[in-house]
Design an enzyme around this catalytic site. Structure first.
Site, PDB file in Angstrom:
ATOM      1  N   SER A 116       0.827  -1.211   0.000  1.00 32.40           N
ATOM      2  CA  SER A 116       0.000   0.000   0.000  1.00 32.40           C
ATOM      3  C   SER A 116       0.855   1.252   0.000  1.00 32.40           C
ATOM      4  O   SER A 116       1.935   1.280   0.611  1.00 32.40           O
ATOM      5  CB  SER A 116      -0.911   0.026   1.230  1.00 32.40           C
ATOM      6  N   TYR A 139      -2.753   0.479   9.855  1.00 28.31           N
ATOM      7  CA  TYR A 139      -2.897  -0.199   8.558  1.00 28.31           C
ATOM      8  C   TYR A 139      -1.612  -0.051   7.736  1.00 28.31           C
ATOM      9  O   TYR A 139      -1.060  -1.043   7.240  1.00 28.31           O
ATOM     10  CB  TYR A 139      -4.083   0.387   7.786  1.00 28.31           C
ATOM     11  N   ASN A 172      -4.282   5.523  -4.899  1.00 23.93           N
ATOM     12  CA  ASN A 172      -5.737   5.683  -4.724  1.00 23.93           C
ATOM     13  C   ASN A 172      -6.477   5.011  -5.867  1.00 23.93           C
ATOM     14  O   ASN A 172      -6.694   5.635  -6.916  1.00 23.93           O
ATOM     15  CB  ASN A 172      -6.101   7.165  -4.626  1.00 23.93           C
ATOM     16  N   LYS A 181     -17.452  -1.221  -0.060  1.00 28.28           N
ATOM     17  CA  LYS A 181     -16.382  -0.735   0.818  1.00 28.28           C
ATOM     18  C   LYS A 181     -16.813   0.353   1.797  1.00 28.28           C
ATOM     19  O   LYS A 181     -16.023   0.758   2.652  1.00 28.28           O
ATOM     20  CB  LYS A 181     -15.204  -0.228  -0.026  1.00 28.28           C
TER      21      LYS A 181
END
Length: 335
Positions: A116, A139, A172, A181
């Site tokens: 990520s 995260y 993104n 989501k």
């Protein structure tokens, strides 16, 4: 070719299966947790050979219960950047990933996994190097720790791997099949629903030295994410950690005006400039939420040097192209 996709009913996982199906690959084991039953919709139009619950899969895979698997696309994770339960996050995103990695190496199975851009967090440089990695939430840390673990075991460039291991730092991502989501869906998805319900879209106001709607992100269309993943499937000699964004930051205002004008066009209304849309109250700038202060990336832009050096020359869609395509797709979906 026999493939496993974890997080298969999720946003990126289901689109990967769609991309594999388009190549005629359907011997796919889909792994997920369907406690949230509506996610089945992301799989309903796809071809798979089996479904295995995430609670069962990892032990079964470690025991070689599925025979030889050519590749695992590991998209399964808790991706809620506002989740504060660090134990839950680390169990899901770090510990399970480590177990899967070791099982893949033992079985000569290729591992293509989701890292990520949240690993960069508070950094202003977005290249795949430790000095630029400064996560702002647990995260981002869970994703970074797994990347670090692989670097320790495989070398900085994953040169010691027995079979391909490639991690993708998604920026993104937006596009079809993200409707489940909730708050973590893309700004484009939320703005589509806002415009259809209220005739206007919302953006954060001034924050971090940026004017209203001026915060900039690297927005990447899901079709491009799938294309890059499949390029690595076609190139098993390429391992490492790679940014997966467009390489070009664009302001949130670009997303908003593209949403507005695409949906206005469907109503046979003339396009507007950003200033006209804001003056006409079609873009509503809201106060920046206190809960995100200090935990929000106001600027991201993927450095694609490593991706290009690996040989991947994929051309990415810009916001104007990708978001317009997405709006047209959303308009075809059942209410």
């Amino acid at each position: 070719m026999k493939i496993v996709v974890t997080g298969a009913a999720g946003f990126i996982g289901s689109n990967l299966i769609k991309g594999l199906n388009a190549r005629g690959i359907d011997d796919i084991i889909a792994v997920d947790d369907l406690t949230e039953g509506d996610k089945f919709r992301n799989l309903a139009d796809l071809q798979i050979s089996d479904y295995v619950d995430a609670d069962d899969f990892y032990d079964l895979f470690g025991d070689r219960a599925f025979g030889h698997i050519d590749a695992v696309f590991h998209e399964g994770a808790c991706s809620d950047t506002m989740e504060l339960d660090g134990k839950y996050m680390m169990d899901n995103n770090y510990t399970l990933s480590c177990e899967l990695f070791h099982a893949c190496q033992e079985q000569n199975t290729r591992l293509l996994y989701a890292s990520s851009a949240a690993t960069y967090g508070g950094s202003d440089t977005f290249s795949e190097a430790p000095q630029h990695e400064k996560p702002l939430n647990v995260y981002g840390y869970s994703k970074l720790l797994f990347d670090q673990r692989l670097r320790r075991e495989l070398g900085a460039r994953f040169e010691k791997t027995k079979s391909q291991v490639a991690g993708f730092r998604y920026f993104n991502v937006y596009g079809p099949r993200e409707q489940h989501k909730g708050r973590m869906a893309s700004v484009a998805f939320h703005q589509y629903n806002q415009f259809m319900a209220e005739g206007k879209v919302k953006l954060f106001g001034e924050y971090g030295g940026y004017q209203p709607g001026g915060q900039m992100r690297d927005f990447v269309f899901i079709d491009d994410v799938v294309a890059v993943n499949l390029w690595f499937l076609d190139n098993p000699s390429q391992s490492g950690i790679f940014n997966l964004g467009t390489g070009q930051a664009q302001p949130f205002n670009d997303v908003a005006i593209t949403v507005v004008n695409t949906l206005r066009n469907a109503q046979n209304a003339a396009p507007l400039s950003l200033e006209e849309a804001a003056y006409g109250s079609l873009i509503d700038y809201v106060d920046f939420p206190p809960a995100l202060v200090g935990k929000y990336q106001s600027y991201t832009q993927a450095d694609l040097s490593a991706l290009r050096a690996a040989g991947c020359q994929h051309v990415f869609a810009d916001v104007q192209t990708g978001v317009a395509s997405y709006m047209k797709w959303l308009a075809t979906q059942p209410k």
